[in-house]
Scaffold this active site. Sequence first.
Site, PDB file in Angstrom:
ATOM      1  CG  LEU A 108      -8.788  -9.634   7.461  1.00 32.54           C
ATOM      2  CD1 LEU A 108      -8.449 -10.424   8.614  1.00 32.54           C
ATOM      3  CD2 LEU A 108      -9.452  -8.645   7.912  1.00 32.54           C
ATOM      4  CG  ASP A 109      -5.434  -2.716   6.534  1.00 33.12           C
ATOM      5  OD1 ASP A 109      -5.951  -2.971   5.262  1.00 33.12           O
ATOM      6  OD2 ASP A 109      -6.083  -1.915   7.272  1.00 33.12           O
ATOM      7  CE  LYS A 110       3.816  -6.653   6.409  1.00 31.35           C
ATOM      8  NZ  LYS A 110       4.979  -5.954   5.683  1.00 31.35           N
TER       9      LYS A 110
END
Length: 245
Positions: free
Chosen positions: A106-108
Amino acid sequence: MSKRQRLDKILSNLGFGTRKEVKDLIKSGAIEIDGVIAKDVGLQVDPLGQNIKVNNKELVYREVIYIMMNKPQGVVSATEDKRDTTVVDLLEDSLQAFQPAPVGRLDKDTEGLLLITNDGQLAHKLLSPKKHVPKTYFAHIEGRVGELDIRAFEQGITLDDGYTTLPAQLKVLTQGEISQVEIIIYEGKFHQIKRMFQAVDKKVVYLKRIAMGRLQLDESLDIGKYRELREDELSLLQDNDGMSN
Ligand code: URA
């Protein structure tokens, strides 16, 4: 599968400390095997077939672990990183001892359901592009999301690099200057959802994953918290039919 292993190895693999710390623990008389205090660090023990107690507490032995995390923003989906805190850093030492890794990324700045495991086979199955495991997200989108977008997502969206995504299901929950939507995608390209909305001139301002296959995020898990999967949740993932909704 019952394998006898050295007692000190079993305990250090389960996160009870270094071999030296575990040796001291055993020598202190804290370990009981089938009701008998073990003082021999090299004792051969079958961790599945024998009862092991540490400080009077029964040890739940396992070789694979499956953790559901409600990933917070600001941490990266990796096992280690030079700059940022990783999702694995958030786990307690006894779980880190299993050397688990996040299943996909998942993106930051994305929140929500992240599975973390040391079961490489299951991870591979869930990530395989051939399996088309659905991933469901809740998002806030800058701009009015409408019927045209729903149809475009149904057709597949051509991204900035020319790749056309598989058909995705978009549901508008509330429409406004910031619309709330639910979206299901069947693959996991880099920044996929953000790029899909970019392609229709809109911007994702909040993104949270709420399901992977038939595994739903436990909404009672606060952001940044985690727990091991229950048996029924694990079978939802292991079952091949459980891959799709
Ligand atoms: N799509 C994105 O853009 N970001 C994520 O973290 C997951 C899906």
